[in-house]
Design an enzyme around this catalytic site. Structure first.
Site: not given
Length: 406
Positions: A122, A199, A202, A225, A365
């Site tokens: 991202h 990261d 997700q 999220k 992104c």
């Protein structure tokens, strides 16, 4: 038993209509909807507890502080951090990443030093490093991607040099849904004496994350999220590493003492939390984590895997359908990016919207990934714990209907 209809009752927005059609919300990788328990808890705090946290001697301040620090413990338990000192509240994954990039390069990187990222990052894990490259002259190395949407781990191992200072990679691609082998990525980095930032924006909403088992030095995720409020996120960091990093921002909350000659910084985690925190949002985040924990992360994972598998099977029935990323659902999260023949992704998204179906379109992104795929963008459907097979059927029917228009 996983009762998706009971779960849907917890999300009032799912009962509304769009253009006279029942809302089918398939944009969960961008943000999830919020259960009543989260919204009501935040409303209750604003109405009855609202006061600035820490240092206040009055009752409301102490009560608000208790809720704020209880939220930190909820996060610690959710990701299995060793201590609440390792849980830093931020505005989201993006700020968490920027914090580490800025503080880590300040402490440990000089001109010519290297960071390793991946081809599927991202922008929030690309641009901050590029800013440091422009400022400090550090070098960015990129793990290449195979044609099937997985990372080339063999080539990854060849990227290390004596100049490599950190590896920073996504746990799950927000475009391809690829679940990266972060255990192996971390192991290889540690074999070279290099720390790792993951990261988890997700991954955290979809399956259990145990930061101690992963053994990464840093891990980031966002509240919005995972059914929590916007504007709140988490940076996990191993305590010994956080102790060695300089503060990211200065101001109130993060100091022990200040004179015009010298400032002594507060202990962890407050050293990295300058200013008034969004203490109502931290309470909301805690309620969101309690919500998914009560359902069971294993149950959520199973439900979303079944939905993703079913959706991919149904979508492949449509002639001209191209799905990006791994074909094996076991290597894929609850994200499906696709193109249909030469229909532009913006047209696909706009026409599905008129049917009440919300998806995401564009480069997500992740423009370098789009360049690797040699496309401008995709349409993307992403699933959550409240989505159903009936919604998938309506989604596929909508795509087929649009196909006839072109």
């Amino acid at each position: 038993m996983y009762n998706v209809n009971e779960i849907r009752n917890d999300f009032p927005i799912l009962s509304r209509k769009v253009y006279g059609k029942p809302l089918i919300y398939l944009d969960n990788a961008a943000t999830t909807q919020k259960p009543r328990s989260v919204v009501e808890a935040m409303t209750e705090e604003y109405y009855n507890v609202n006061a600035n946290v820490h240092r206040g001697v009055h009752y409301l301040s102490q009560q608000a502080t208790d809720l704020h620090e209880e939220a930190r413990e909820t996060v610690r338990n959710f990701i299995n951090a060793h201590s609440t000192s390792e849980v830093i509240f931020t505005r989201g994954t993006t700020e968490s990443a920027n914090l580490i990039v800025s503080s880590f390069t300040d402490a440990f990187m000089n001109e010519g030093d290297e960071v390793i990222i991946s081809a599927m990052e991202h922008h929030s894990n690309i641009v901050p490093w590029q800013l440091q490259a422009a400022k400090r002259g550090i070098a960015i190395k990129v793990i290449p991607m195979n044609d099937d949407g997985t990372l080339n781990i063999e080539e990854y191992g060849k990227l290390f040099s004596e100049k490599t200072k950190i590896v920073s990679v996504t746990h799950v691609s927000n475009v391809l849904g690829t679940v990266n082998p972060v255990d192996e990525i971390i192991r290889i980095a540690h074999d070279h004496g290099v720390p790792v930032m993951i990261d988890g924006a997700q991954s955290t909403p979809h399956f259990t994350v145990d930061v101690q088992a992963l053994d990464c030095e840093f891990f980031t995720f966002s509240g919005h999220k995972i059914y929590g409020p916007t504007g709140i996120g988490v940076l996990y960091g191993k305590e010994d590493w956080l102790d060695r990093l300089p503060p990211y921002q200065g101001g109130g909350e993060m100091i022990e003492s200040v004179t015009f000659e010298k400032t002594v910084f507060e202990r962890l985690p407050f050293k990295f939390e300058a200013g008034t925190p969004d203490y109502v949002a931290t309470h909301g985040l805690a309620k969101a984590l309690e919500y998914v924990t009560a359902i069971g992360m294993e149950n959520i994972t199973r439900h979303e895997k079944e939905l993703t598998r079913y959706a991919m099977e149904r979508m492949k029935e449509i002639e001209g359908m191209k799905i990006f990323g791994p074909a094996d659902v076991e290597k894929k999260d609850a994200v499906i990016s696709f193109q249909l023949r030469d229909i532009h992704h913006l047209d696909m998204g706009t026409l599905l919207d008129r049917l009440g179906i919300a998806i995401r379109t564009g480069h997500h992104c992740a423009q370098p990934l789009m360049d690797r795929l040699r496309i401008a963008g995709t349409a993307r459907a992403s699933f959550a714990l409240y989505n159903t097979k009936e919604e998938v059927d309506a989604f596929v029917k909508g795509i087929a209907r649009i196909a006839t228009m072109f």
